[in-house]
Design a protein around this motif. Structure first.
Motif, mmCIF file in Angstrom:
data_model
loop_
_atom_site.group_PDB
_atom_site.id
_atom_site.type_symbol
_atom_site.label_atom_id
_atom_site.label_comp_id
_atom_site.label_asym_id
_atom_site.label_seq_id
_atom_site.Cartn_x
_atom_site.Cartn_y
_atom_site.Cartn_z
ATOM 1 N N ALA A 124 0.813 -1.220 0.000
ATOM 2 C CA ALA A 124 0.000 0.000 0.000
ATOM 3 C C ALA A 124 0.844 1.267 0.000
ATOM 4 N N ALA A 125 2.151 1.136 0.246
ATOM 5 C CA ALA A 125 3.000 2.332 0.245
ATOM 6 C C ALA A 125 3.288 2.815 -1.174
ATOM 7 N N LYS A 126 3.078 1.963 -2.169
ATOM 8 C CA LYS A 126 3.329 2.376 -3.556
ATOM 9 C C LYS A 126 2.275 3.386 -4.008
ATOM 10 N N ALA A 276 -2.080 4.013 -7.885
ATOM 11 C CA ALA A 276 -2.734 3.411 -6.716
ATOM 12 C C ALA A 276 -3.700 4.381 -6.037
ATOM 13 N N GLY A 277 -4.496 3.845 -5.088
ATOM 14 C CA GLY A 277 -5.367 4.691 -4.275
ATOM 15 C C GLY A 277 -6.833 4.367 -4.440
ATOM 16 N N PRO A 278 -7.683 4.936 -3.555
ATOM 17 C CA PRO A 278 -9.106 4.607 -3.569
ATOM 18 C C PRO A 278 -9.782 4.953 -4.890
ATOM 19 N N PHE A 279 -10.687 4.082 -5.309
ATOM 20 C CA PHE A 279 -11.476 4.288 -6.528
ATOM 21 C C PHE A 279 -12.815 3.595 -6.267
ATOM 22 N N PRO A 280 -13.731 4.295 -5.580
ATOM 23 C CA PRO A 280 -14.945 3.634 -5.107
ATOM 24 C C PRO A 280 -15.776 2.944 -6.189
ATOM 25 N N THR A 281 -15.899 3.550 -7.369
ATOM 26 C CA THR A 281 -16.822 2.977 -8.361
ATOM 27 C C THR A 281 -16.108 2.108 -9.399
#
Ligand code: GDP
Ligand code: IMO
Ligand code: MG
Length: 428
Positions: A124-126, A276-281
């Motif tokens: 998750a650090a990437k 990377a990172g959140p992508f809800p849909t």
């Protein structure tokens, strides 16, 4: 005042290059205010494709000034290649390109650090950066040891700055596996070539733009990246290192915020994200593959496959607020029309909202839209050149977007070519 900001309202790659190219037909000046060659903006004209990374997307018109502002970070080798490529198409005279003396320079050691750091991060650090040296360059700027374009014209200052940077980053470079630290002498040699090349292009960008506005010229401010990659308002730490939102226009160009008359946000008819990172849909499995294949969703800068999913209206509402959007351009409607089923997210579960709760807890509630999934829809859309030619299901989708986001739709994209556009409002 005839000024308009054009900004990404999602996670980048919304079609800013195409929209700016279309609107630039009416502009005298197009100015980039932030970011660097992490951006990749695609222009398509009569089957000819130009991808700009640093040069503003107004470069395809004769007589339009293309301005690189102080808020940008510039890799001069990349800029030289890009300008040569565009000039190979018979476009962009030298006197049409203007570069801020206060823009910062991406140095080879910034690129190297960016890549080595990404390689050393685990799980998750990437961040999934573009490895173009963006983060390390802005980091040096904030640490007040960055190197500006103007420093190229003062070799003594430049040497002192480079030595200061070597002292700051050599240990990290070596620790991460670089074969050597910053080579100050080699950089000074490159820098004298960069200075010679840049010398005719540099100017006081703020004054140039302010004068143009005062003279009643039409000025477009071209955003890079998107609202959700903004360093303050995006999905931190999975963001880029700049103010991508409209607030960055004024700071990044050296003009007052009162000189920005309106701001249009660009959104795809669906959503993509690269890195990377959140992508809800984000769609799952086959649905994601179908969107990626239909939309050709591979990065214009790195060629990476983009993650794909459905339109996220809470995220778009958030982008409208942080940018103060006065218009929305909806691109790639023709791509949505190729899909067997179309979904949209109007809200997240449990009343979660982006501004208060962030995006990591967001769980979308989906609705499936009726009237889509018809094989005839795409050809109808690609041929459409006015709102009255748009099929009912698509018009209802646009009504939903306007109603949920509270911003009028001002332009539609129905194909990649600049002619495959439906204009619904006067940009200036
Ligand atoms: P930017 O970074 O916001 O300028 O967007 P990119 O150029 O990285 O990615 C957008 C992609 O979509 C490019 O390949 C464009 O040619 C393409 N594109 C833009 N608008 C449309 C549209 O309305 N329909 C289709 N089919 N493609 C589009
Ligand atoms: P345009 O202007 C899409 C993403 C990267 C990564 C994060 C940080 O074409 O819309 P960076 O190299 O900036 O430090 O990477 O930001 N990213 C983009 N994603 N479009 C872009 O630009 C992007 N520029 C940076 O993938 O997740
Ligand atoms: Mg792009």
């Amino acid at each position: 005042m005839k000024t308009l900001g054009v900004v990404g309202a999602q996670w980048g790659d919304e079609g800013k290059g195409k929209v700016v190219d279309v609107l630039a037909a009416q502009a005298d000046v197009v100015a980039r205010y932030s970011g660097g060659n992490n951006a990749g903006h695609t222009l398509v004209m009569d089957g000819k494709k130009i991808i700009t990374h640093l040069v503003p997307s107004g470069c395809a018109y004769k007589g339009t000034a293309c301005v690189l502002g102080a808020g940008m970070v510039i890799d001069v080798d990349v800029l030289q290649d890009e300008v040569a490529g565009i000039q190979g198409h018979g476009l962009l005279r030298d006197d049409e390109l203007k570069v801020s003396l206060d823009a910062h320079l991406i140095m080879p050691y910034h690129r190297e650090l960016d890549g080595l750091r990404e390689d050393s991060r685990i799980g998750a650090a990437k961040i999934g950066t573009t490895r173009r040296g963006i983060g390390p360059c802005y980091e040096a700027k904030a640490a007040r040891r960055g190197i500006k374009v103007r420093d190229l014209f003062d070799p003594n200052t430049l040497r002192v700055r480079l030595e200061g940077n070597a002292a700051a980053v050599d240990a990290e470079l070596l620790h991460l596996g670089a074969s050597r630290g910053v080579d100050v002498d080699a950089l000074l040699k490159s820098a004298s070539g960069w200075a010679r090349w840049l010398e005719p292009l540099v100017c006081d960008v703020g004054a140039v733009i302010d004068d143009a506005i005062t003279d009643g010229k039409r000025v477009l401010f071209e955003g890079a990246q998107g609202a959700l990659l903004d360093v303050d308002h995006g999905t931190y730490p999975y963001v880029t290192s700049t103010t991508t939102t409209a607030g960055g226009i004024s700071a990044g160009l050296g003009i007052g915020p009162t000189k920005i008359r309106s701001v249009w946000g660009i959104t795809k008819a669906y959503t993509t994200r690269v890195g990377a990172g959140p992508f809800p849909t984000r769609a799952e499995g086959e649905a994601e593959e179908q969107i990626r294949a239909a939309g050709g969703e591979f990065g214009a800068t790195t060629g990476r496959p983009r993650d794909c999913g459905w339109l996220d209206l809470p995220a778009l509402r958030f982008a409208a607020r942080v940018n103060g959007l006065t218009g929305l351009c909806v691109t790639k409607l023709d791509v949505l029309a190729m899909l067997p089923e179309v979904m949209v997210c109007r809200a997240y579960r449990d009343g979660v909202t982006p501004g208060r709760d962030g995006f990591s807890r967001a769980q979308p509630i989906y609705e499936t839209l009726s009237g889509w999934g018809d094989p005839a829809l795409q050809s109808l859309l690609r041929a459409a050149r006015s709102l009255s030619e748009i099929p009912t299901a698509v018009r209802e989708y646009l009504d939903l977007i306007e109603q949920e986001v509270g911003v009028p739709v001002t332009l539609l994209g129905v194909g990649p070519d600049r002619t495959e556009t439906i204009s619904l409002a006067d940009p200036f």
